[in-house]
Design an enzyme around this catalytic site. Structure first.
Site, PDB file in Angstrom:
ATOM      1  N   ASP A 149      32.996  33.496  48.625  1.00  0.00           N
ATOM      2  CA  ASP A 149      33.821  34.489  47.827  1.00  0.00           C
ATOM      3  C   ASP A 149      34.108  33.778  46.534  1.00  0.00           C
ATOM      4  OD1 ASP A 149      35.905  35.847  46.675  1.00  0.00           O
ATOM      5  OD2 ASP A 149      37.048  35.998  48.701  1.00  0.00           O
ATOM      6  N   LYS A 195      38.663  40.590  37.549  1.00  0.00           N
ATOM      7  CA  LYS A 195      39.288  39.364  37.469  1.00  0.00           C
ATOM      8  C   LYS A 195      38.455  38.500  36.556  1.00  0.00           C
ATOM      9  CE  LYS A 195      40.587  38.951  42.445  1.00  0.00           C
ATOM     10  NZ  LYS A 195      42.097  39.381  42.546  1.00  0.00           N
ATOM     11  N   HIS A 207      41.161  34.926  51.913  1.00  0.00           N
ATOM     12  CA  HIS A 207      41.987  36.358  51.409  1.00  0.00           C
ATOM     13  C   HIS A 207      41.751  37.189  52.561  1.00  0.00           C
ATOM     14  CE1 HIS A 207      42.365  39.988  49.116  1.00  0.00           C
ATOM     15  NE2 HIS A 207      43.286  39.220  48.375  1.00  0.00           N
ATOM     16  N   CYS A 232      47.933  38.185  50.282  1.00  0.00           N
ATOM     17  CA  CYS A 232      46.897  38.776  51.121  1.00  0.00           C
ATOM     18  C   CYS A 232      46.015  37.203  51.814  1.00  0.00           C
ATOM     19  CB  CYS A 232      45.884  39.322  50.049  1.00  0.00           C
ATOM     20  SG  CYS A 232      46.353  40.948  49.390  1.00  0.00           S
ATOM     21  N   GLN A 245      37.928  33.901  42.835  1.00  0.00           N
ATOM     22  CA  GLN A 245      38.804  33.247  42.281  1.00  0.00           C
ATOM     23  C   GLN A 245      37.928  32.038  41.349  1.00  0.00           C
ATOM     24  OE1 GLN A 245      41.787  33.759  41.263  1.00  0.00           O
ATOM     25  NE2 GLN A 245      42.361  35.699  42.964  1.00  0.00           N
TER      26      GLN A 245
HETATM   27  N1  PLP Z   1      39.016  37.303  47.477  1.00  0.00           N
HETATM   28  C1  PLP Z   1      39.906  36.461  46.929  1.00  0.00           C
HETATM   29  C2  PLP Z   1      39.571  34.959  47.010  1.00  0.00           C
HETATM   30  C3  PLP Z   1      40.664  37.080  46.223  1.00  0.00           C
HETATM   31  O1  PLP Z   1      41.770  36.317  45.401  1.00  0.00           O
HETATM   32  C4  PLP Z   1      40.844  38.321  46.197  1.00  0.00           C
HETATM   33  C5  PLP Z   1      41.854  39.229  45.141  1.00  0.00           C
HETATM   34  O2  PLP Z   1      42.876  38.904  45.295  1.00  0.00           O
HETATM   35  C6  PLP Z   1      39.920  39.047  46.720  1.00  0.00           C
HETATM   36  C7  PLP Z   1      38.944  38.574  47.615  1.00  0.00           C
HETATM   37  C8  PLP Z   1      39.805  40.585  46.701  1.00  0.00           C
HETATM   38  O3  PLP Z   1      39.369  41.403  45.328  1.00  0.00           O
HETATM   39  P1  PLP Z   1      39.168  42.771  45.138  1.00  0.00           P
HETATM   40  O4  PLP Z   1      40.693  43.073  45.444  1.00  0.00           O
HETATM   41  O5  PLP Z   1      39.191  42.632  43.762  1.00  0.00           O
HETATM   42  O6  PLP Z   1      38.476  43.269  46.121  1.00  0.00           O
END
Ligand code: PLP
Length: 404
Positions: free
Chosen positions: A199, A225, A122, A363, A202
């Site tokens: 990370d 999430k 992301h 993203c 998800q």
């Molecule tokens: N990493 C992953 C794999 C994500 O799917 C997301 C959000 O869609 C993020 C990071 C960023 O999360 P946040 O916008 O809650 O900081």
């Protein structure tokens, strides 16, 4: 027994209509809906407990502090960390990653050091490292993937050099749904003397993430999430690393003693929590984790896996529909395109049928480039979705196809 009707009854928003049609909410990878106990916890805390934490001697402050610290302990247990000192509250995954980039970068990275990312990260696990590259002159190397959306572990192995200091990898791709073998990848990183960050944005909502079992040094996830509120997230870090890392932001809460000449910092985890924390959010997050654990992560995973299989079967039967990613182990995320229909048009027309999906680059523009597209449509499922909703999606797409 997983009773989907009872589960859905806990989420009032699911019974609303949009454009006069029942809502079919399939944008859960972006954010999940909130169960009643979470919203009620927020209301209860503001109505009857609210006071700033840590600094107050009075009753309410102490009660709010107890809830906030109990939430930290709740998160610790959820991720299997050894100590609550290793649990830092942040605004979400993005802030957690920026914190590590800034602070780990400051403490441990020098010009010419290398960080390994993957092609399916992301943007929030790419851009902080690029900012660090500008400041520090570190090098970024990228693990490629095969056409089915699986990371190429031979190529990964070859990326290590004596300068590799850190590997950052998404546990589950927010686009392809691929579940990456992070435990194995962490082992490989450690064999090369590098640290490993997961990370888990998800994965935390869908499967157990145990930091000891995964063998990671850092792990991040977002409250919103995992059925919790927006504005709260978690950074887990190994105590011995966090201890050696400098503060990320300065201000109240994170200091031991301040003079104009010199300031000393609080112990962990407060060193990394400048300013008034989101103590209502932390408590509500703990309630969300209680909710998830009461349903059972294994039961949730089984429900979502069956649902994803069903949805894939229905979608693959739609002529001209291409699903991106077919890794053997996958989360409840399906990205696709339909021949001749721009994903934005598809999303907009499905919306008129009450079906909420996401369209665009998700993203993950480098991943879009790897797949040779500008954007995709994406349906993502949560613990409250049903096979009937997956059917509604497939039928909705068929209907849109007939318009083109
Ligand atoms: N990493 C992953 C794999 C994500 O799917 C997301 C959000 O869609 C993020 C990071 C960023 O999360 P946040 O916008 O809650 O900081």
């Amino acid at each position: 027994m997983y009773d989907i009707d009872t589960v859905r009854g806990d989420f009032p928003i699911l019974s609303r209509e949009v454009y006069g049609r029942p809502l079919v909410y399939l944008d859960n990878a972006a954010t999940t809906q909130k169960p009643r106990p979470v919203v009620e916890a927020i209301e209860r805390e503001y109505y009857s407990v609210n006071a700033n934490v840590h600094r107050g001697v009075h009753y309410l402050s102490q009660q709010a502090t107890e809830l906030h610290e109990a939430a930290r302990e709740r998160v610790r247990a959820f991720i299997g960390a050894r100590s609550a000192a290793e649990v830092i509250f942040t605004r979400g995954t993005t802030e957690s990653l920026n914190l590590v980039a800034a602070s780990f970068g400051e403490a441990f990275l020098h010009e010419g050091d290398e960080i390994i990312l993957t092609v399916m990260e992301h943007h929030s696990d790419i851009v902080p490292w690029q900012l660090l590259r500008e400041r520090r002159g570190v090098r970024l190397r990228v693990v490629p993937m095969t056409d089915d959306g699986t990371l190429d572990l031979d190529a990964y192995e070859r990326l290590f050099t004596p300068r590799t200091r850190l590997v950052c990898c998404t546990h589950v791709s927010n686009v392809l749904g691929t579940v990456n073998p992070v435990r194995r990848m962490a082992g490989m990183a450690h064999a090369h003397g590098a640290r490993f960050l997961v990370d888990a944005a998800q994965s935390a909502p869908h499967q157990r993430v145990d930091v000891e079992r995964l063998g990671c040094d850092f792990l991040t996830f977002s409250g919103h999430k995992v059925y919790g509120p927006t504005g709260i997230g978690v950074l887990y870090g190994r105590e011995e690393l966090l201890d050696r890392m400098p503060p990320y932001q300065g201000g109240g809460e994170m200091i031991a003693r301040v003079t104009f000449e010199h300031t000393t910092y609080e112990r962990l985890p407060y060193k990394f929590e400048a300013g008034t924390p989101d103590y209502v959010g932390s408590h509500a997050l703990a309630v969300a984790l209680d909710y998830v654990e009461a349903l059972g992560l294994d039961a949730i995973a089984a429900h979502e896996a069956a649902l994803t299989r069903h949805a894939l079967e229905r979608l693959r039967a739609v002529p001209g529909l291409r699903v991106y990613g077919s890794a053997p182990e996958r989360g409840p995320v399906i990205a696709f395109n339909v021949e001749g229909i721009h994903p934005l048009d598809l999303g907009t027309l499905l919306d008129r049928l009450g079906i909420a999906i996401r369209t665009g680059h998700h993203c993950a523009q480098p991943l879009m480039g790897r797949c040779g597209v500008e954007g995709m449509a994406r349906a993502s499922f949560a613990l409250y979705n049903t096979e009937a909703e997956a059917d509604a999606l497939a039928e909705g797409i068929e209907r849109v196809r007939r318009m083109f």
